[in-house]
Design an enzyme around this catalytic site. Structure first.
Site, PDB file in Angstrom:
ATOM      1  N   THR A  13     -25.452  -4.933 -13.576  1.00  0.00           N
ATOM      2  CA  THR A  13     -26.287  -3.805 -14.015  1.00  0.00           C
ATOM      3  C   THR A  13     -25.455  -2.750 -14.745  1.00  0.00           C
ATOM      4  O   THR A  13     -25.791  -2.329 -15.851  1.00  0.00           O
ATOM      5  CB  THR A  13     -26.951  -3.166 -12.773  1.00  0.00           C
ATOM      6  OG1 THR A  13     -27.531  -4.209 -12.012  1.00  0.00           O
ATOM      7  CG2 THR A  13     -28.002  -2.167 -13.142  1.00  0.00           C
ATOM      8  N   ARG A  45     -18.602 -13.954 -14.466  1.00  0.00           N
ATOM      9  CA  ARG A  45     -18.885 -15.328 -14.024  1.00  0.00           C
ATOM     10  C   ARG A  45     -20.263 -15.776 -14.484  1.00  0.00           C
ATOM     11  O   ARG A  45     -20.592 -16.938 -14.432  1.00  0.00           O
ATOM     12  CB  ARG A  45     -18.759 -15.420 -12.492  1.00  0.00           C
ATOM     13  CG  ARG A  45     -17.376 -15.932 -12.108  1.00  0.00           C
ATOM     14  CD  ARG A  45     -17.232 -16.059 -10.627  1.00  0.00           C
ATOM     15  NE  ARG A  45     -16.523 -14.898 -10.095  1.00  0.00           N
ATOM     16  CZ  ARG A  45     -16.803 -14.313  -8.944  1.00  0.00           C
ATOM     17  NH1 ARG A  45     -17.763 -14.749  -8.192  1.00  0.00           N
ATOM     18  NH2 ARG A  45     -16.089 -13.291  -8.529  1.00  0.00           N
ATOM     19  N   VAL A 130     -18.876   8.316  -7.664  1.00  0.00           N
ATOM     20  CA  VAL A 130     -19.651   9.262  -6.852  1.00  0.00           C
ATOM     21  C   VAL A 130     -20.813   9.801  -7.672  1.00  0.00           C
ATOM     22  O   VAL A 130     -20.618  10.353  -8.761  1.00  0.00           O
ATOM     23  CB  VAL A 130     -18.774  10.446  -6.382  1.00  0.00           C
ATOM     24  CG1 VAL A 130     -19.592  11.410  -5.541  1.00  0.00           C
ATOM     25  CG2 VAL A 130     -17.562   9.947  -5.612  1.00  0.00           C
ATOM     26  N   GLY A 185     -33.492  -2.314  -7.354  1.00  0.00           N
ATOM     27  CA  GLY A 185     -32.057  -2.388  -7.651  1.00  0.00           C
ATOM     28  C   GLY A 185     -31.285  -1.124  -7.297  1.00  0.00           C
ATOM     29  O   GLY A 185     -30.162  -0.927  -7.745  1.00  0.00           O
ATOM     30  N   GLU A 188     -27.471  -1.054  -2.257  1.00  0.00           N
ATOM     31  CA  GLU A 188     -26.216  -1.805  -2.321  1.00  0.00           C
ATOM     32  C   GLU A 188     -26.483  -3.283  -2.052  1.00  0.00           C
ATOM     33  O   GLU A 188     -27.534  -3.642  -1.505  1.00  0.00           O
ATOM     34  CB  GLU A 188     -25.258  -1.298  -1.231  1.00  0.00           C
ATOM     35  CG  GLU A 188     -24.777   0.107  -1.443  1.00  0.00           C
ATOM     36  CD  GLU A 188     -24.011   0.271  -2.748  1.00  0.00           C
ATOM     37  OE1 GLU A 188     -22.942  -0.326  -2.896  1.00  0.00           O
ATOM     38  OE2 GLU A 188     -24.501   0.995  -3.629  1.00  0.00           O
ATOM     39  N   ASP A 199     -22.206   4.104   2.532  1.00  0.00           N
ATOM     40  CA  ASP A 199     -22.115   4.430   1.099  1.00  0.00           C
ATOM     41  C   ASP A 199     -21.886   5.934   0.893  1.00  0.00           C
ATOM     42  O   ASP A 199     -20.987   6.341   0.154  1.00  0.00           O
ATOM     43  CB  ASP A 199     -23.412   3.985   0.408  1.00  0.00           C
ATOM     44  CG  ASP A 199     -23.450   4.327  -1.063  1.00  0.00           C
ATOM     45  OD1 ASP A 199     -22.830   3.592  -1.851  1.00  0.00           O
ATOM     46  OD2 ASP A 199     -24.066   5.343  -1.427  1.00  0.00           O
ATOM     47  N   LYS A 203     -18.456   8.122  -0.599  1.00  0.00           N
ATOM     48  CA  LYS A 203     -18.525   9.117  -1.679  1.00  0.00           C
ATOM     49  C   LYS A 203     -18.037  10.480  -1.173  1.00  0.00           C
ATOM     50  O   LYS A 203     -17.313  11.194  -1.875  1.00  0.00           O
ATOM     51  CB  LYS A 203     -19.963   9.224  -2.194  1.00  0.00           C
ATOM     52  CG  LYS A 203     -20.422   7.952  -2.921  1.00  0.00           C
ATOM     53  CD  LYS A 203     -21.931   7.942  -3.117  1.00  0.00           C
ATOM     54  CE  LYS A 203     -22.422   6.706  -3.844  1.00  0.00           C
ATOM     55  NZ  LYS A 203     -23.870   6.505  -3.740  1.00  0.00           N
TER      56      LYS A 203
HETATM   57  N1  HSE Z   1     -26.747   2.256  -3.456  1.00  0.00           N
HETATM   58  C1  HSE Z   1     -26.256   3.436  -4.098  1.00  0.00           C
HETATM   59  C2  HSE Z   1     -27.309   4.534  -3.941  1.00  0.00           C
HETATM   60  C3  HSE Z   1     -25.964   3.156  -5.550  1.00  0.00           C
HETATM   61  O1  HSE Z   1     -28.442   4.224  -3.537  1.00  0.00           O
HETATM   62  O2  HSE Z   1     -27.012   5.679  -4.190  1.00  0.00           O
HETATM   63  C4  HSE Z   1     -25.109   4.176  -6.223  1.00  0.00           C
HETATM   64  O3  HSE Z   1     -23.879   4.364  -5.602  1.00  0.00           O
END
Ligand code: HSE
Length: 436
Positions: A13, A45, A130, A185, A188, A199, A203
């Site tokens: 992406t 890939r 971040v 999408g 993660e 996550d 950050k």
């Molecule tokens: N999965 C992360 C979010 C993507 O939802 O913020 C960006 O880091």
């Protein structure tokens, strides 16, 4: 015009977004960079996503990109911490500059990478790691360089913000919204990282390291997820004038630094409360400027590409001028980074939203409030919700004033043991986030 050759590793992406925006805005990016930024080698890939041309080489093995003598800057967008670490270290030892969007890697192994980069006199840039497209790293490291940062509170995970926003506005169930976030999408590869705080903690570790000149660290960050939140708590919070947001908080206190990720009630008057959907925002409070808010898209193809390309342009400008005096990855020399005491969650002091399920009979409430008074909890608001006929237990909501979490927990344990109280209390921290 000098040509800067880019090796792009990962064409998912974000990688595809970088490729697209670089091509669409080629002229203006070149003019601003003072050089022609050209993708010459792609490591991917997925063979179907692009075709080799005369000017773009495709390799199935990303290490071929890291070792390509024609590549000046390697963009790492493969994610994960194992192969990505080896790839970046290989590229650095081959004297390539690095741009990455990999928050996990920077948070967990950033210092090893920066040390190696310093040794090889190359730059490692990670703006996209971040808050996606929001230039918060640059703002903290450069725009706010004169300031002592007091605290930051950020909505830095888009997936969880999307879930909470949908639960609040459409009264949808948690699991149902999570499925939609996966389909869109936002989430993660392992969506549990979005909802258990992993996550956001990665950050926050990066932001805190830059803001407070402390080592990158995730293990000292307190994390609490959003899976236990119930729609009725979001509704009660709203009735009391608060929004429930999933926050990453880093705050300098006289006794140490607070680093925590958890759901929190915030006043509707706070600008962060209006940050909905998959959007991100970081509220930074510092001594000279006061409060400032950085708001925008924290995930997605082109927003993240915007930050990746900003890093590419920064590096290109340095290559064509001089590497001397460049901005260091964490803002200061690695040797000047100092460990500071990180407070445990029991040492923090904040306000709380509490929900108890209590037997609907005289005297029950006063027992609970006197236990709270014993440990010094001052109550700001208390409400008892009406229950349907025939239900013996009622929801009692308490908003406290500031109290140490250690003392709060003592009171909660005692209240939960009362015969007239059913189950565990719901505890959600409440942050006033005074925007001085
Ligand atoms: N999965 C992360 C979010 C993507 O939802 O913020 C960006 O880091």
């Amino acid at each position: 015009m000098k040509i800067i050759n880019i090796g792009l590793c990962g064409l998912g992406t974000v990688g595809y977004g970088v490729y697209t925006v670089l091509r669409r805005n080629a002229d203006l990016i070149s003019a601003r960079a003072g050089s022609n930024i050209s993708v010459t080698h792609i490591g991917t890939r997925s063979s179907h996503s692009c075709r080799e041309t005369e000017s773009v080489k495709i390799s199935g093995n990303v290490f071929q990109v890291a070792e390509d003598p024609n590549v000046d800057i390697v963009v790492e967008l493969i994610g994960g911490t194992a192969v990505a670490f080896d790839l970046i270290m290989t590229a650095i030892r081959n004297r390539k500059h690095i741009v990455t969007a990999n928050k996990a890697l920077i948070a967990e192994r950033g210092q090893e990478i920066f040390f190696e980069a310093e040794k090889n006199q190359v730059v490692v840039a990670f703006e996209a790691a971040v808050a996606g497209g929001i230039p918060i790293i640059k703002a903290l490291r450069e725009g706010l360089v004169a300031n002592d940062v007091n605290w930051m509170a950020g909505i830095i995970n888009g997936t969880s913000n999307f879930i909470l926003s949908e639960m609040a506005s459409k009264k949808r169930e948690f699991q149902d919204v999570l499925e939609e976030a996966k389909e869109k999408g936002y989430a993660e590869a392992d969506p549990s990282f979005d909802i258990d705080g992993t996550d956001a903690a990665q950050k926050l570790a990066i932001l805190a390291s830059i803001a407070f000149s402390i080592p990158l660290q995730t293990k000292n960050i307190f994390k609490d997820g959003i899976t236990h939140l119930q729609p009725r708590d979001i509704t009660y919070a709203s009735e009391l004038g608060y929004a429930v947001k999933y926050l990453g908080i880093a705050s300098q206190k006289p006794t140490g630094i607070e680093l925590r990720v958890h759901p929190a009630l915030i006043p509707r008057s706070c600008l962060l409360s209006g940050v909905d959907d998959v959007l991100n925002a970081i509220l930074v409070n510092c001594d000279a400027l006061g409060s400032s808010l950085f708001y925008g898209r924290g995930a997605g193809s082109e927003p993240t590409a915007s930050s990746v390309i900003a890093d590419l342009v920064d590096i290109s400008r340095n290559i064509t001028t001089t590497n001397e005096g460049g901005v260091r990855p964490l803002g200061i020399k690695l040797t000047d980074i100092k460990d500071k005491k990180i407070l445990s969650i029991e040492q923090i002091e904040t306000c709380y939203y509490l929900r108890f399920s209590m037997h609907d009979m005289p005297g029950v409430l006063s027992k609970a409030t006197s236990i709270m008074a014993e440990v010094g909890i001052s109550i700001e608001a208390i409400i008892q919700k009406e229950q349907p006929v025939g239900v013996d237990y009622v929801d009692v909501i308490v908003i406290t004033n500031t109290i140490a979490e250690l003392h709060l927990n003592k009171a909660i344990r005692k209240i939960e043991q009362l015969d007239t109280v059913q189950g565990d209390a719901m505890i959600i921290r409440l942050e006033r986030l005074d925007q001085v």
